[in-house]
Enzyme design. Structure first.
Site, PDB file in Angstrom:
ATOM      1  CB  CYS A  42     -32.816  35.349  31.302  1.00 63.67           C
ATOM      2  SG  CYS A  42     -33.047  37.097  31.032  1.00 63.67           S
ATOM      3  CB  CYS A  45     -30.270  38.283  32.470  1.00 69.13           C
ATOM      4  SG  CYS A  45     -31.955  38.162  33.068  1.00 69.13           S
ATOM      5  NE  ARG A 382       1.661  57.919  43.085  1.00 70.94           N
ATOM      6  CZ  ARG A 382       2.097  58.881  42.310  1.00 70.94           C
ATOM      7  NH1 ARG A 382       2.912  59.793  42.782  1.00 70.94           N
ATOM      8  NH2 ARG A 382       1.731  58.945  41.057  1.00 70.94           N
ATOM      9  CD1 TRP A 461      -5.602  56.944  29.199  1.00 70.37           C
ATOM     10  CD2 TRP A 461      -7.027  56.099  27.686  1.00 70.37           C
ATOM     11  NE1 TRP A 461      -6.831  57.538  29.399  1.00 70.37           N
ATOM     12  CE2 TRP A 461      -7.714  57.044  28.485  1.00 70.37           C
ATOM     13  CE3 TRP A 461      -7.719  55.454  26.661  1.00 70.37           C
ATOM     14  CZ2 TRP A 461      -9.067  57.325  28.297  1.00 70.37           C
ATOM     15  CZ3 TRP A 461      -9.062  55.735  26.467  1.00 70.37           C
ATOM     16  CH2 TRP A 461      -9.729  56.665  27.281  1.00 70.37           C
ATOM     17  CG  HIS A 464      -2.507  53.008  33.796  1.00 70.91           C
ATOM     18  ND1 HIS A 464      -1.426  53.824  33.643  1.00 70.91           N
ATOM     19  CD2 HIS A 464      -2.647  52.866  35.146  1.00 70.91           C
ATOM     20  CE1 HIS A 464      -0.944  54.160  34.822  1.00 70.91           C
ATOM     21  NE2 HIS A 464      -1.675  53.591  35.755  1.00 70.91           N
ATOM     22  CG  ASN A 465      -8.120  55.423  32.856  1.00 65.86           C
ATOM     23  OD1 ASN A 465      -7.488  55.858  33.819  1.00 65.86           O
ATOM     24  ND2 ASN A 465      -8.528  56.189  31.860  1.00 65.86           N
ATOM     25  CB  VAL A 467      -5.113  48.794  36.662  1.00 62.88           C
ATOM     26  CG1 VAL A 467      -4.369  48.517  37.962  1.00 62.88           C
ATOM     27  CG2 VAL A 467      -4.875  47.658  35.671  1.00 62.88           C
ATOM     28  CE  LYS A 483      -3.463  52.760  41.949  1.00 62.56           C
ATOM     29  NZ  LYS A 483      -2.802  53.094  43.222  1.00 62.56           N
TER      30      LYS A 483
HETATM   31  P1  FAD Z   1      -0.156  54.461  38.784  1.00 59.96           P
HETATM   32  O1  FAD Z   1      -1.433  53.763  38.497  1.00 59.96           O
HETATM   33  O2  FAD Z   1       1.044  53.626  38.941  1.00 59.96           O
HETATM   34  O3  FAD Z   1       0.079  55.513  37.601  1.00 59.96           O
HETATM   35  C1  FAD Z   1       1.321  56.174  37.423  1.00 59.96           C
HETATM   36  C2  FAD Z   1       1.111  57.481  36.714  1.00 59.96           C
HETATM   37  O4  FAD Z   1       0.644  57.245  35.397  1.00 59.96           O
HETATM   38  C3  FAD Z   1       0.035  58.360  37.355  1.00 59.96           C
HETATM   39  O5  FAD Z   1       0.588  59.141  38.364  1.00 59.96           O
HETATM   40  C4  FAD Z   1      -0.442  59.188  36.183  1.00 59.96           C
HETATM   41  O6  FAD Z   1       0.421  60.277  35.972  1.00 59.96           O
HETATM   42  C5  FAD Z   1      -0.301  58.252  35.010  1.00 59.96           C
HETATM   43  N1  FAD Z   1      -1.538  57.549  34.667  1.00 59.96           N
HETATM   44  C6  FAD Z   1      -2.536  57.131  35.490  1.00 59.96           C
HETATM   45  N2  FAD Z   1      -3.488  56.510  34.789  1.00 59.96           N
HETATM   46  C7  FAD Z   1      -3.095  56.526  33.502  1.00 59.96           C
HETATM   47  C8  FAD Z   1      -3.669  56.049  32.306  1.00 59.96           C
HETATM   48  N3  FAD Z   1      -4.856  55.442  32.309  1.00 59.96           N
HETATM   49  N4  FAD Z   1      -2.988  56.230  31.161  1.00 59.96           N
HETATM   50  C9  FAD Z   1      -1.807  56.860  31.135  1.00 59.96           C
HETATM   51  N5  FAD Z   1      -1.218  57.344  32.245  1.00 59.96           N
HETATM   52  C10 FAD Z   1      -1.850  57.185  33.420  1.00 59.96           C
HETATM   53  N6  FAD Z   1      -1.572  46.833  41.739  1.00 59.96           N
HETATM   54  C11 FAD Z   1      -2.487  46.051  42.349  1.00 59.96           C
HETATM   55  O7  FAD Z   1      -2.729  46.232  43.526  1.00 59.96           O
HETATM   56  N7  FAD Z   1      -3.179  45.092  41.651  1.00 59.96           N
HETATM   57  C12 FAD Z   1      -2.955  44.861  40.334  1.00 59.96           C
HETATM   58  O8  FAD Z   1      -3.567  43.989  39.720  1.00 59.96           O
HETATM   59  C13 FAD Z   1      -1.969  45.656  39.664  1.00 59.96           C
HETATM   60  N8  FAD Z   1      -1.660  45.452  38.364  1.00 59.96           N
HETATM   61  C14 FAD Z   1      -0.647  46.158  37.779  1.00 59.96           C
HETATM   62  C15 FAD Z   1      -0.279  45.881  36.468  1.00 59.96           C
HETATM   63  C16 FAD Z   1       0.782  46.535  35.870  1.00 59.96           C
HETATM   64  C17 FAD Z   1       1.162  46.220  34.456  1.00 59.96           C
HETATM   65  C18 FAD Z   1       1.512  47.512  36.614  1.00 59.96           C
HETATM   66  C19 FAD Z   1       2.684  48.222  35.979  1.00 59.96           C
HETATM   67  C20 FAD Z   1       1.137  47.819  37.910  1.00 59.96           C
HETATM   68  C21 FAD Z   1       0.072  47.141  38.509  1.00 59.96           C
HETATM   69  N9  FAD Z   1      -0.325  47.405  39.821  1.00 59.96           N
HETATM   70  C22 FAD Z   1      -1.291  46.650  40.426  1.00 59.96           C
HETATM   71  C23 FAD Z   1       0.217  48.576  40.528  1.00 59.96           C
HETATM   72  C24 FAD Z   1      -0.741  49.766  40.398  1.00 59.96           C
HETATM   73  O9  FAD Z   1      -1.333  49.831  39.104  1.00 59.96           O
HETATM   74  C25 FAD Z   1      -0.042  51.099  40.601  1.00 59.96           C
HETATM   75  O10 FAD Z   1       1.038  51.183  39.720  1.00 59.96           O
HETATM   76  C26 FAD Z   1       0.464  51.321  42.006  1.00 59.96           C
HETATM   77  O11 FAD Z   1      -0.571  51.112  42.949  1.00 59.96           O
HETATM   78  C27 FAD Z   1       0.997  52.779  42.155  1.00 59.96           C
HETATM   79  O12 FAD Z   1      -0.073  53.666  41.856  1.00 59.96           O
HETATM   80  P2  FAD Z   1       0.101  55.194  41.538  1.00 59.96           P
HETATM   81  O13 FAD Z   1      -0.861  55.980  42.333  1.00 59.96           O
HETATM   82  O14 FAD Z   1       1.513  55.580  41.669  1.00 59.96           O
HETATM   83  O15 FAD Z   1      -0.355  55.388  40.005  1.00 59.96           O
END
Ligand code: FAD
Length: 529
Positions: A42, A45, A382, A461, A464-465, A467, A483
């Protein structure tokens, strides 16, 4: 239906139901349900699926109280169940109250916008009696002055947030549900028409939050904007407020692999730090780990791998902010790599250069991992992945500030060189395979659309968000650093807006914020070598 033809996948924050799972998932559930019966042929949908996914994301934290599901009536195995439920048109929405055993489905009307579906979900929950309300759903009815005022001045083991609002506002109930997965704070709502309460708390604007601290003190909680997103973010980041971890890992596997990396930080003293700064110690530790641990598992580098390594070293040598030891080291490494006529280099030679020769000349990379902004509350959380994100964010912002820095390196022809080098590095070397697979998937869909340096900053950015959202509440989520969409309102209030009841980013302000946050001038040398 195979891969590309599916409207919803396991990655979406909702439950994909089928005739086999519907009864058991829903009947045995401790939550109420909102289910969309759709058909993958659909057209409407298909268009509506992005709204439904956005809704599911928006209310992901409510799932203990009310779950969101989908069921595809175009799949042969589901024909019977769609007939049983008299689904004649697609999409059809049905709600099921949490009534053990004899739960009935009722139609929830035609498709709607996200805020109205959200309100419908609140209404579903409020239709329950106190006895049959889902067990994880706190009361949503307003409290009275008589119930609330005696709490003032009392000590407790948690915060109590009293959200006072106009009678027709949904913000209070939405914030209560947003905090469902968090411990350390209870949210109660009250009405602006409750004069004794409003007078006692001296509140003049609504909605607003009056906060009772565990130590018995109490005060109005300042929020830059009186919006759901701001209130929920503020409460989630109160000291001691933590997300309850899910008992099992979600689709975000790989987290434990990444997390299991550097194991030292739990024995180290805590380093106080400022979340609005970026720490050189984290960037140095990222490079330390990358060069001495991650790449060191490769005995030799050749062909494509060698090229990717060289590009990364060049990128860091040219864009790493502030000069200093790291830049000298990377420049020397880069020159050395370029001068090597070999197509294949033993990695030990790189390690020797980094560890010995450079140290003799006084240029060295920190000899140990020293996480600061990337400290975890315990070992395995981390650390390295956090610092790797940080490093690449810094590099996108540095490239924007120094557009000619990559001239004559062979990388200048790429539209988004930082992203492309990052993509190739992550795909080839990043120890967490599952992360690499996810990142590659995202890059193959969107990275080629990046046209300029500003978009390069914003793409990373945004990715990363994504993720962050996928991993919120998973096992790799550090309770002290949950997160969440970043930057939070306390880091950048002007980055956040609300449009038609939905949280939206102000991208101009986000870009301005990122340029400031990841700029050389915001790098702190504290704890650095
Ligand atoms: P992180 O997510 O590592 O962020 C580090 C710091 O960056 C934060 O403390 C904040 O200051 C800043 N930050 C946060 N968000 C943003 C943003 N949107 N833009 C800019 N700065 C920001 N883990 C998995 O379990 N599965 C996955 O598929 C996975 N994929 C990943 C892919 C990549 C390329 C990388 C580098 C890491 C991946 N990880 C994944 C690991 C995960 O994303 C985190 O890095 C890890 O869990 C540590 O998280 P953290 O709380 O230290 O913050």
């Amino acid at each position: 239906l195979g891969g590309a033809g599916r409207l919803y996948t396991e990655e979406d924050p909702l439950v994909i139901l089928s005739s086999g799972s519907l009864k058991s998932a829903v009947t045995n559930s401790s939550s109420a349900w909102l289910i969309q019966f759709f058909s993958s042929w659909c057209g409407h949908c298909i268009q509506y699926s992005s709204t439904w996914k956005a809704l599911a994301q928006d209310v992901k934290d409510w799932q203990d109280a009310v779950s969101v599901g989908v069921l595809d009536c175009a799949q042969e195995e589901n024909f019977d169940v769609c007939k049983d439920y008299s689904i004649k048109f697609y999409p059809t929405f049905k709600v099921r109250q949490h009534v053990p055993a004899a739960g009935v489905y009722t139609d929830a009307g035609a498709d709607r916008s996200i805020p109205s579906v959200r309100q419908l979900m609140v209404n579903i929950l409020q239709n329950h009696t106190n006895l049959d309300r889902p067990k994880h759903c706190p009361p949503l009815e307003p409290y009275s002055a008589a119930q609330l005022l005696p709490l003032l001045g009392q000590r407790s083991d948690h915060y109590t947030a009293i959200l006072v609002e106009e009678p027709d506002s949904y913000v209070g109930r939405e914030v209560i549900l947003d905090l469902l997965q968090y411990s350390g704070v209870q949210v109660k709502r009250a009405l602006s028409s409750d004069r004794p309460l409003v007078d006692a708390l001296k509140l003049t604007a609504f909605p607003s939050i009056y906060l009772l601290h565990p130590n018995g003190t109490h005060a109005h909680l300042h929020s830059e904007k009186p919006l759901r997103f701001f209130f929920s973010s503020l409460l989630r980041t109160l000291p001691g407020v933590q997300r309850r971890l899910k008992s099992s890992s979600t689709s975000s596997s790989g987290a434990s692999q990444v997390g299991a990396l550097p194991g030292k930080q739990n024995t180290e003293p805590w380093r106080d730090f400022d979340r609005s700064k970026v720490y050189m110690a984290d960037l140095e530790s990222a490079l330390h780990y990358l060069l001495r641990v991650e790449l060191a598992t490769h005995n030799t580098l050749e062909g494509e791998e060698l090229k990717i390594f060289k590009d990364l070293v060049t990128l860091v040598a040219k864009l790493y902010p502030g000069g200093g030891s790291v830049v000298k080291l990377m420049e020397t490494l880069s020159d050395w790599l370029l001068s090597m006529p070999l197509q294949r280099i033993p990695y030990q030679a790189v390690l020797d250069l980094v560890d010995n020769k450079m140290r003799i000349s006084g240029v060295f990379l920190g000899a140990e991992l020293r996480w600061v902004g990337c400290q975890g509350s315990r070992a395995g959380l981390r650390g390295y992945p956090c610092s790797l994100w940080t490093l690449f964010h810094v590099l996108t912002v540095q490239h924007d500030a120094n557009p000619t820095a990559l001239d004559n390196t062979g990388l200048e022809a790429e539209v988004a060189p930082v992203l492309q080098v990052m993509r190739r590095y992550i795909r080839t070397f990043f120890g967490c395979r599952e992360c690499g697979r996810h990142f590659e998937q995202a890059a193959s869909v969107g990275m080629d659309n990046v046209q300029n340096r500003e978009q390069q900053i914003l793409w990373l950015w945004q990715q990363h968000n994504r993720v962050n959202m996928r991993l919120a509440g998973s096992l790799s989520d550090d309770p002290l650093f949950p997160k969440a969409p970043w930057p939070s309102p306390s880091l950048c209030a002007s980055c956040h807006e609300e449009k038609n009841g939905i949280h939206v980013w102000n991208q101009d302000n986000v870009l301005r914020f990122l340029r400031h946050h990841y700029a050389a001038s915001n790098l702190s040398p504290e704890y650095s070598v």
